[in-house]
Enzyme design. Structure first.
Site, PDB file in Angstrom:
ATOM      1  N   GLY A  46      23.810 -32.630  50.334  1.00  0.00           N
ATOM      2  CA  GLY A  46      23.873 -33.781  49.435  1.00  0.00           C
ATOM      3  C   GLY A  46      24.087 -33.301  48.020  1.00  0.00           C
ATOM      4  N   GLN A  51      24.086 -33.762  38.923  1.00  0.00           N
ATOM      5  CA  GLN A  51      24.008 -32.317  39.216  1.00  0.00           C
ATOM      6  C   GLN A  51      25.280 -31.570  38.824  1.00  0.00           C
ATOM      7  OE1 GLN A  51      22.485 -33.018  43.442  1.00  0.00           O
ATOM      8  NE2 GLN A  51      21.416 -31.152  42.860  1.00  0.00           N
ATOM      9  N   CYS A  97      16.660 -28.201  46.741  1.00  0.00           N
ATOM     10  CA  CYS A  97      17.634 -28.880  45.882  1.00  0.00           C
ATOM     11  C   CYS A  97      18.545 -27.831  45.259  1.00  0.00           C
ATOM     12  CB  CYS A  97      16.882 -29.649  44.793  1.00  0.00           C
ATOM     13  SG  CYS A  97      17.965 -30.535  43.672  1.00  0.00           S
ATOM     14  N   LEU A  98      19.847 -28.109  45.243  1.00  0.00           N
ATOM     15  CA  LEU A  98      20.797 -27.140  44.681  1.00  0.00           C
ATOM     16  C   LEU A  98      20.525 -26.871  43.204  1.00  0.00           C
ATOM     17  CD1 LEU A  98      24.152 -28.319  46.339  1.00  0.00           C
ATOM     18  CD2 LEU A  98      22.717 -26.363  46.999  1.00  0.00           C
ATOM     19  N   HIS A 139      16.387 -38.474  48.605  1.00  0.00           N
ATOM     20  CA  HIS A 139      16.466 -37.315  47.702  1.00  0.00           C
ATOM     21  C   HIS A 139      17.631 -37.476  46.720  1.00  0.00           C
ATOM     22  CE1 HIS A 139      16.134 -32.881  46.761  1.00  0.00           C
ATOM     23  NE2 HIS A 139      17.341 -33.178  46.299  1.00  0.00           N
ATOM     24  N   GLU A 140      18.803 -37.864  47.237  1.00  0.00           N
ATOM     25  CA  GLU A 140      19.972 -38.001  46.360  1.00  0.00           C
ATOM     26  C   GLU A 140      19.833 -39.208  45.437  1.00  0.00           C
ATOM     27  OE1 GLU A 140      21.853 -35.527  46.075  1.00  0.00           O
ATOM     28  OE2 GLU A 140      20.991 -34.585  47.847  1.00  0.00           O
ATOM     29  N   HIS A 143      18.021 -38.518  42.360  1.00  0.00           N
ATOM     30  CA  HIS A 143      18.801 -37.848  41.307  1.00  0.00           C
ATOM     31  C   HIS A 143      19.447 -38.849  40.352  1.00  0.00           C
ATOM     32  CE1 HIS A 143      18.609 -33.578  42.088  1.00  0.00           C
ATOM     33  NE2 HIS A 143      18.915 -33.732  43.353  1.00  0.00           N
TER      34      HIS A 143
END
Ligand code: NI
Length: 185
Positions: A46, A51, A97-98, A139-140, A143
């Site tokens: 994701g 991000q 998370c990236l 989660h996304e 963001h």
């Protein structure tokens, strides 16, 4: 085009993202392609627009590279998403998370949700998700609300992770994809 992924500590990760104007100047098709490319290059499932430094309500999900039965056929673009309702028993799952490499922690989230969003062709959808699909969406979605998974941790866990998080902001972290770090050493 592969964007560098914005690291923890950058203010863009803390903003409530803005709706995308359908008639506006953003080339959505190109941006969506770039986001999938960026996400795949980092082996993520994701990625949200903040991000890559864009304060827009857009995230993409692609579980096809995973072995997870629930999400391996789940590939979707979410534009101007609004979660309408969350319900069901909260359950724990270890998230990463990236933007916060090297940290993985259990997060409790409700098991079901209802969401309204536009896809990349500007078709409006209203759908229900549960289990792992709901988890990845939550989660996304966080963001684009300026929320990160570490926000759900206990005060003690947060204090224990503080040094590691500071190091991530400074780029003192081992990571195998390109990132943009907010603090210059
Ligand atoms: Ni994330």
């Amino acid at each position: 085009m592969i964007y560098p992924i914005v690291a923890y500590g950058d203010p863009v990760l803390r903003k409530v993202a803005q709706d995308i104007d359908k008639e506006g100047t953003t080339d959505i098709k190109k941006l969506v392609d770039d986001m999938f490319e960026t996400m795949h290059a980092a082996n993520g499932i994701g990625l949200a627009a903040p991000q890559i430094g864009m304060n827009l309500r857009l995230f993409v999900i692609d579980g096809s590279e995973t072995e997870d039965e629930e999400i391996k056929n789940f590939k979707q673009v979410f534009i101007n998403a609004q979660i309408l309702n969350e319900e069901g028993d909260k359950w724990a799952f270890e998230e990463g998370c990236l933007s916060i490499p090297s940290i993985r922690e259990d997060v409790m989230r409700p098991s079901k949700l209802r969401i309204r969003y536009y896809d990349a062709d500007w078709n409006l959808h209203e759908e229900e998700y549960s289990g792992m699909m709901a988890r990845v969406i939550q989660h996304e979605y966080d963001h684009i609300q300026g929320v990160l998974f570490i926000d759900y941790l206990s005060g003690l866990r947060k204090r224990l992770l503080k040094g590691k998080l500071n190091n991530i902001s400074k780029g003192d972290v081992k990571v195998d994809y390109r990132m943009k770090f907010p603090i210059k050493k």
